[in-house]
Write a protein that holds these residues in place. Sequence first.
Motif, short mmCIF file in Angstrom:
data_model
loop_
_atom_site.label_atom_id
_atom_site.label_comp_id
_atom_site.label_asym_id
_atom_site.label_seq_id
_atom_site.Cartn_x
_atom_site.Cartn_y
_atom_site.Cartn_z
N TYR A 1 0.88 -1.16 0.00
CA TYR A 1 0.00 0.00 0.00
C TYR A 1 0.92 1.21 0.00
CZ TYR A 1 -2.77 3.81 1.91
OH TYR A 1 -3.37 5.03 2.10
N ARG B 1 3.80 0.61 2.87
CA ARG B 1 3.87 -0.49 3.84
C ARG B 1 3.42 -1.77 3.17
NH1 ARG B 1 1.49 -0.85 8.64
NH2 ARG B 1 0.50 -2.83 8.30
N ILE C 1 1.14 -4.92 3.08
CA ILE C 1 -0.15 -5.36 3.58
C ILE C 1 0.08 -6.68 4.30
CG2 ILE C 1 -2.48 -6.09 2.95
CD1 ILE C 1 -2.05 -3.11 2.50
N ARG C 2 -0.31 -6.77 5.56
CA ARG C 2 0.03 -7.92 6.41
C ARG C 2 -0.86 -9.14 6.22
NH1 ARG C 2 5.01 -6.50 7.24
NH2 ARG C 2 5.19 -4.52 8.28
N ASP C 3 -2.15 -8.93 5.95
CA ASP C 3 -3.04 -10.09 5.86
C ASP C 3 -4.26 -9.73 5.02
OD1 ASP C 3 -4.75 -8.58 7.58
OD2 ASP C 3 -3.89 -9.54 9.35
N ALA D 1 -7.36 -9.40 5.88
CA ALA D 1 -8.23 -8.41 6.52
C ALA D 1 -7.75 -6.99 6.23
CB ALA D 1 -8.31 -8.66 8.02
N GLU D 2 -6.44 -6.77 6.32
CA GLU D 2 -5.89 -5.45 6.03
C GLU D 2 -6.05 -5.12 4.54
OE1 GLU D 2 -1.87 -2.73 6.52
OE2 GLU D 2 -1.76 -4.87 7.00
N GLU E 1 -8.42 -6.14 2.54
CA GLU E 1 -9.82 -5.79 2.33
C GLU E 1 -10.13 -4.39 2.88
OE1 GLU E 1 -13.73 -5.99 1.10
OE2 GLU E 1 -12.08 -7.33 0.55
N GLU E 2 -9.61 -4.09 4.05
CA GLU E 2 -9.85 -2.79 4.67
C GLU E 2 -9.29 -1.66 3.81
OE1 GLU E 2 -8.27 -0.27 8.54
OE2 GLU E 2 -8.26 -2.45 8.64
N ARG E 3 -8.05 -1.78 3.37
CA ARG E 3 -7.42 -0.76 2.51
C ARG E 3 -8.16 -0.66 1.18
NH1 ARG E 3 -5.84 3.27 3.33
NH2 ARG E 3 -7.22 2.92 4.99
#
Length: 137
Positions: free
Chosen positions: A6, A97, A99-101, A103-104, A106-108
Amino acid sequence: DEVTYYATFRHRRELEEPERQALLKALLKPEGRRWEVLVICVLPGATEMMFTVRHAPNGEPYELSDTLEKAKIKAGKDIIKKSGEKWPPFYTESFDRIIRDDAELEERWQAILASSVDLELAEEPEEYAGLFVANAP
Protein backbone atom coordinates in the motif's frame (compact mmCIF):
# COMPACT_ATOMS: atom_id res chain seq x y z
CA ASP A 1 8.56 -11.31 -2.64
CA GLU A 2 4.99 -11.59 -3.85
CA VAL A 3 3.75 -9.23 -1.15
CA THR A 4 1.15 -6.55 -1.66
CA TYR A 5 2.13 -2.97 -0.92
CA TYR A 6 0.00 0.00 0.00
CA ALA A 7 1.47 3.41 -0.91
CA THR A 8 0.18 6.94 -0.56
CA PHE A 9 1.49 10.45 -1.06
CA ARG A 10 0.08 13.92 -0.57
CA HIS A 11 -0.20 16.68 -3.13
CA ARG A 12 1.12 20.21 -2.48
CA ARG A 13 -2.12 21.59 -3.83
CA GLU A 14 -5.34 20.11 -5.13
CA LEU A 15 -4.91 18.66 -8.60
CA GLU A 16 -7.27 19.58 -11.40
CA GLU A 17 -8.91 16.77 -13.38
CA PRO A 18 -6.36 16.81 -16.28
CA GLU A 19 -3.51 16.77 -13.74
CA ARG A 20 -5.05 13.81 -11.91
CA GLN A 21 -5.33 11.99 -15.23
CA ALA A 22 -1.67 12.74 -16.06
CA LEU A 23 -0.60 11.33 -12.69
CA LEU A 24 -2.81 8.25 -13.07
CA LYS A 25 -1.38 7.62 -16.54
CA ALA A 26 2.20 7.93 -15.23
CA LEU A 27 1.49 5.52 -12.37
CA LEU A 28 -0.03 2.99 -14.77
CA LYS A 29 2.87 3.15 -17.25
CA PRO A 30 5.08 0.63 -15.33
CA GLU A 31 2.02 -1.66 -14.95
CA GLY A 32 2.85 -5.18 -16.03
CA ARG A 33 6.59 -4.54 -16.24
CA ARG A 34 7.70 -3.20 -12.86
CA TRP A 35 4.57 -3.74 -10.81
CA GLU A 36 1.11 -5.23 -10.91
CA VAL A 37 -1.40 -2.61 -9.87
CA LEU A 38 -4.45 -3.72 -7.91
CA VAL A 39 -5.99 -0.29 -7.39
CA ILE A 40 -5.01 3.38 -7.74
CA CYS A 41 -7.07 6.38 -6.72
CA VAL A 42 -5.75 9.84 -7.58
CA LEU A 43 -7.74 12.31 -5.52
CA PRO A 44 -7.34 16.09 -5.61
CA GLY A 45 -5.24 16.15 -2.41
CA ALA A 46 -3.57 12.72 -2.28
CA THR A 47 -2.97 9.48 -4.14
CA GLU A 48 -3.39 5.95 -2.78
CA MET A 49 -2.54 2.65 -4.42
CA MET A 50 -1.99 -1.07 -3.84
CA PHE A 51 0.28 -3.23 -5.98
CA THR A 52 2.83 -6.04 -6.08
CA VAL A 53 6.39 -5.49 -7.30
CA ARG A 54 7.66 -7.54 -10.25
CA HIS A 55 11.16 -8.95 -10.77
CA ALA A 56 13.75 -7.56 -13.16
CA PRO A 57 15.36 -9.88 -15.75
CA ASN A 58 18.24 -10.49 -13.29
CA GLY A 59 15.75 -11.95 -10.79
CA GLU A 60 15.92 -9.06 -8.33
CA PRO A 61 12.66 -7.28 -7.51
CA TYR A 62 12.34 -3.78 -8.92
CA GLU A 63 12.89 -1.09 -6.32
CA LEU A 64 9.51 0.16 -5.17
CA SER A 65 10.57 3.73 -4.39
CA ASP A 66 12.44 4.04 -7.70
CA THR A 67 9.40 3.00 -9.71
CA LEU A 68 7.01 5.23 -7.77
CA GLU A 69 9.29 8.27 -7.81
CA LYS A 70 9.95 7.97 -11.56
CA ALA A 71 6.22 7.99 -12.22
CA LYS A 72 5.77 11.05 -9.99
CA ILE A 73 8.67 12.85 -11.70
CA LYS A 74 7.19 12.14 -15.15
CA ALA A 75 3.76 13.40 -14.16
CA GLY A 76 5.28 16.39 -12.36
CA LYS A 77 7.20 17.45 -15.47
CA ASP A 78 4.06 17.21 -17.58
CA ILE A 79 2.06 19.27 -15.09
CA ILE A 80 4.81 21.91 -14.68
CA LYS A 81 5.04 22.27 -18.44
CA LYS A 82 1.33 23.05 -18.70
CA SER A 83 0.88 25.06 -15.49
CA GLY A 84 4.08 27.10 -15.52
CA GLU A 85 4.70 26.27 -11.86
CA LYS A 86 8.21 26.00 -10.50
CA TRP A 87 7.66 22.73 -8.58
CA PRO A 88 5.55 19.61 -9.13
CA PRO A 89 2.23 19.82 -7.29
CA PHE A 90 2.90 16.82 -5.05
CA TYR A 91 5.45 16.08 -2.38
CA THR A 92 8.41 13.83 -3.15
CA GLU A 93 8.01 11.67 -0.06
CA SER A 94 5.67 8.72 -0.09
CA PHE A 95 4.45 6.41 2.65
CA ASP A 96 4.41 2.70 1.88
CA ARG A 97 3.87 -0.49 3.84
CA ILE A 98 3.43 -4.18 3.24
CA ILE A 99 -0.15 -5.36 3.58
CA ARG A 100 0.03 -7.92 6.41
CA ASP A 101 -3.04 -10.09 5.86
CA ASP A 102 -6.32 -10.51 3.98
CA ALA A 103 -8.23 -8.41 6.52
CA GLU A 104 -5.89 -5.45 6.03
CA LEU A 105 -6.03 -5.91 2.25
CA GLU A 106 -9.82 -5.79 2.33
CA GLU A 107 -9.85 -2.79 4.67
CA ARG A 108 -7.42 -0.76 2.51
CA TRP A 109 -9.21 -1.85 -0.68
CA GLN A 110 -12.59 -0.66 0.60
CA ALA A 111 -11.13 2.61 1.90
CA ILE A 112 -9.49 3.39 -1.44
CA LEU A 113 -12.68 2.58 -3.36
CA ALA A 114 -14.79 4.71 -1.01
CA SER A 115 -12.46 7.72 -0.98
CA SER A 116 -13.90 9.46 -4.04
CA VAL A 117 -17.45 8.96 -2.73
CA ASP A 118 -16.43 10.16 0.75
CA LEU A 119 -15.05 13.36 -0.80
CA GLU A 120 -18.24 13.74 -2.87
CA LEU A 121 -16.34 13.49 -6.17
CA ALA A 122 -18.61 10.70 -7.40
CA GLU A 123 -21.80 8.97 -6.31
CA GLU A 124 -20.29 5.53 -6.95
CA PRO A 125 -16.58 4.60 -7.00
CA GLU A 126 -16.68 3.33 -10.59
CA GLU A 127 -17.92 6.77 -11.75
CA TYR A 128 -14.71 8.47 -10.60
CA ALA A 129 -12.25 9.02 -13.47
CA GLY A 130 -9.21 9.03 -11.14
CA LEU A 131 -9.77 5.43 -10.08
CA PHE A 132 -8.14 2.39 -11.67
CA VAL A 133 -9.16 -1.07 -10.46
CA ALA A 134 -7.47 -4.18 -11.82
CA ASN A 135 -9.33 -6.86 -9.88
CA ALA A 136 -10.95 -7.33 -6.51
CA PRO A 137 -9.03 -9.02 -3.68
